[in-house]
Design a protein around this motif. Structure first.
Motif: not given
Length: 689
Positions: A153-157, A396-399, A374-378, A426-427
């Motif tokens: 994902e862009a912005g998530v190194d 699956l667990h979302k944070f 992603t930058d906001t979700s894991t 993928s979100e």
């Protein structure tokens, strides 16, 4: 066999291997529950224990059983939400209740329906659509245009074995970190850091974070297994020749994965507990005696909470101890509603500008397999690996992570089967799309196993990830497993493989009714998919010969010479979802392109529309035709064209990475870093480690 060959074949085995019955033989007994995947006391299952619970603090639901039934039409019931412990007494009570019979069962070699976590190398290992984006890190001078790590994902190194900011290169080779100064294409080895057993690094501004570890051998009597400690070291490299050690964080267990968003690092570790018991006595049937069982139960009954929770030690740059203690406080621990093993999977968060003091950690008592962020979700996946022929299930667990760094648990869900890698998730616009392989054995006499790919869509609602829709049957006709996945906005692309290579195109615009809209069957298979512009998709994998009745069943872990299998790059036209077309291929000899097993090895240098693929070919029995270097390709609507092959000079090991800085391309192997001119392809310089 080269290092690359070993890693590639190991990765291939991990992808293809069914979870097999095993009977661990403990020669002396059970005294330490394993702290590494190689130990047997509490053996790891198969998949990586990797839980990335992003953020500094996590808000867990309290007093809620969570977990509701799935919507009508769902393949499986919803998994329960995570349950907090709140107090250390609750933590200890949980382990004392769950551990004895589990340990006895596993030590006896019996079938265990419950599994704990383990680490799969590489496992990991992933990619991104815009991997050619420039670095935002600070640098001494204005850096030339340069490539970055191929991430999902862009912005998530993601950490890697080579990083650059355009002015310098940080490379991992032979388990060490090498700081390389640049002057045009010329390189100077300015310093090799003292860290050993290094896996990978982050580079941010003037800071380098090194991920390493060390083995720890206990000297206690009886059976003790060599443990693992993860070592995170932070350096200031503003002076490449004299880097400054800022801090060292040592953690029980292994570093499984990490992410870097802005300057905030999220580090995932996994550790197994430390339980002492007398050496067991084995019976003739391979089990353990009743007395040994009683001794184990007594040993567990006498444990304290600190026997189960991993610890940490933080030291400053001078080696002085800053702090130490439990890695995760009891109030920050949680567990899935369903037993998922005895490991503690923890996430520590801190800023790259800190000396690691701001570390705050949360944890889950569970195994895990894949991470998608992603930058906001894991999202964290935990697979219940079946041992009795029934279908696997993946929870699956979302944070969610706020800009402040605080994270909140949002809910859990479940899909059938197991996931190939993090690209299986993928979100997009609040909907999670998950591709899984479902294998199920039917019957006991003349049992038959059916295998198919399934794509499930889920969304968060009322503390759960509820299924919106599902489509299956991918590869079912030939019992095929998923070998590559790519979700691009409202479409999904799935490759399954056993004898042919179907490429399925999915329409995901209506998340409640995902559907297959196109299919293409071709020989061979693709192990990695990468978008090239709006309507082109590149596949990296293996070719196969069409013998009339279909291609030979290809096992990429066993390279076949004589022309049956070869490295293959396939270019697909996906402009018409209903009719995907393979418009061209480039095929080479037996071997592998590194990206097939390690997507971070792939580089699409967008400024030049250039595909740069580290590739290693075996050659014939005498080594003729062997090649280790870069294959340079260009893709457009007319097809693929090879622009050249840049071979490494000298015996410096298989090529694993490439990067571009200005007009130079750098080729990394485990023994050397070589620079070539992108225009002339001539070698400029070579640095031996």
């Amino acid at each position: 066999m080269s290092d690359f060959d070993r890693r590639a074949r190991k990765a291939a085995d991990a992808v293809r291997q069914q979870f097999a019955e095993s009977t661990p033989h403990l020669e002396k007994g059970i005294q330490r529950a394993q702290r590494s995947p190689s130990r047997v006391a509490i053996p790891s299952a198969v998949a990586a224990a990797a839980v990335l619970i992003a953020g500094v603090a996590i808000a867990l639901p309290r007093g809620s059983d969570g977990g509701t039934a799935s919507e009508e039409g769902a393949a499986y019931a919803m998994a329960g939400v995570l349950k907090p412990f709140n107090t250390c007494d609750n933590v200890l009570e949980y382990f004392k209740e769950q551990a004895p019979e589990y340990l006895i069962e596993r030590a006896s070699g019996g079938k265990a329906a419950r599994t704990t976590s383990g680490a799969v190398p590489g496992a990991t290992e992933e990619r991104a659509a815009n991997d050619s984006a420039g670095s935002t890190a600070e640098s001494p001078t204005t850096p030339p245009e340069h490539s970055t790590t191929n991430v999902q994902e862009a912005g998530v190194d993601e950490p890697d074995i080579v990083k650059t900011d355009g002015n310098r290169i940080v490379a991992v080779a032979q388990g060490r970190v090498h700081l390389v100064g640049l002057d045009g294409g010329k390189m100077t080895l300015r310093k090799t850091l003292p860290d050993t057993m290094v896996r990978n690094v982050f580079l941010s501004g003037e800071r380098v974070l090194v991920f390493g570890g060390q083995a720890v051998q206990s000297s206690d009597s009886g059976l003790r297994w060599a443990g693992q400690q993860a070592a995170l070291t932070m350096y200031d490299i503003s002076n490449l020749s004299d880097p400054e050690l800022i801090a060292t964080l040592t953690i029980d267990g292994n570093v499984l994965d990490a992410r870097l968003v802005g300057t905030q690092v999220r580090v995932v570790t996994a550790a197994s507990p430390d339980v002492d018991a007398p050496s067991p006595v084995y019976t003739r049937d391979g089990g353990i005696s009743q007395k040994s069982k009683d001794d184990l139960r007594a040993a567990v009954a006498n444990t304290t909470v600190d026997d189960w929770i991993p610890t940490y030690t933080l030291q400053d740059g001078a080696g002085a101890e800053v702090s130490k203690g439990r890695l995760v406080e009891c109030a920050n621990l949680a567990r899935p509603e369903t037993f998922s093993g005895l490991d503690t999977v923890a996430v520590s968060s801190f800023d790259m500008g800190s000396a690691l003091q701001s570390r705050k950690t949360v944890g889950v008592i569970a195994g895990g397999q894949q991470i998608y962020a992603t930058d906001t979700s894991t999202y964290v996946s935990t697979t219940d690996w079946s041992r009795d022929g029934s279908a696997e299930k993946t929870s699956l667990h979302k944070f969610d992570t706020a800009q402040s760094g605080a994270s909140t648990y949002k809910g859990s869900g479940e899909v059938p089967g197991s996931l190939l890698n993090q690209y299986a998730m993928s979100e997009y616009e609040g909907v999670l799309r998950v591709a899984s392989t479902v294998s199920e054995r039917r019957g006991w006499v003349n049992a038959q196993e059916t295998t198919e790919g399934v794509v499930t869509t889920l969304h968060e609602q009322d503390g759960a990830l509820r299924q919106l829709g599902q489509v299956g049957g991918l590869g079912r006709q030939d019992n095929e497993s998923i070998r590559a996945v790519r979700f691009i906005e409202e479409r999904g692309y799935v490759v399954t493989f056993r004898q042919t290579d179907p490429l399925y195109v999915l329409d995901l615009r209506n998340a409640a009714a995902p559907k297959v809209v196109g299919e293409l069957k071709i020989p061979g298979y693709s192990g990695y998919l990468h978008p090239i512009g709006g309507n082109l998709l590149l596949g990296v994998g293996q070719s196969g010969l069409d013998s009339g009745g279909g291609t030979t069943d290809i096992d990429p872990s066993q390279p076949v010479r004589g022309g049956q299998v070869g490295v293959q790059f396939s270019l697909f036209d996906i402009s018409d979802p209903a009719s995907p077309r393979r418009i061209d291929t480039q095929t080479y000899g037996g071997g592998a392109a590194a990206a097939e097993f390690d997507p971070k090895a792939f580089l699409y240098w967008q400024p030049r529309n250039l595909i740069i693929a580290p590739t290693n070919l075996y050659g014939d029995q005498r080594g003729r035709g062997a090649f280790s270097g870069l294959v340079l390709l260009r893709a457009n609507a007319d097809g693929l064209s090879e622009l050249g092959r840049l071979a490494t000079t000298g015996a410096h090991g298989s090529v694993s990475r490439s990067l571009v800085i200005g007009d130079s391309v750098y080729i990394l192997s485990d023994h050397a870093l070589q620079a070539n001119n992108l225009n002339t392809h001539r070698e400029i310089d070579r640095l031996i480690f």
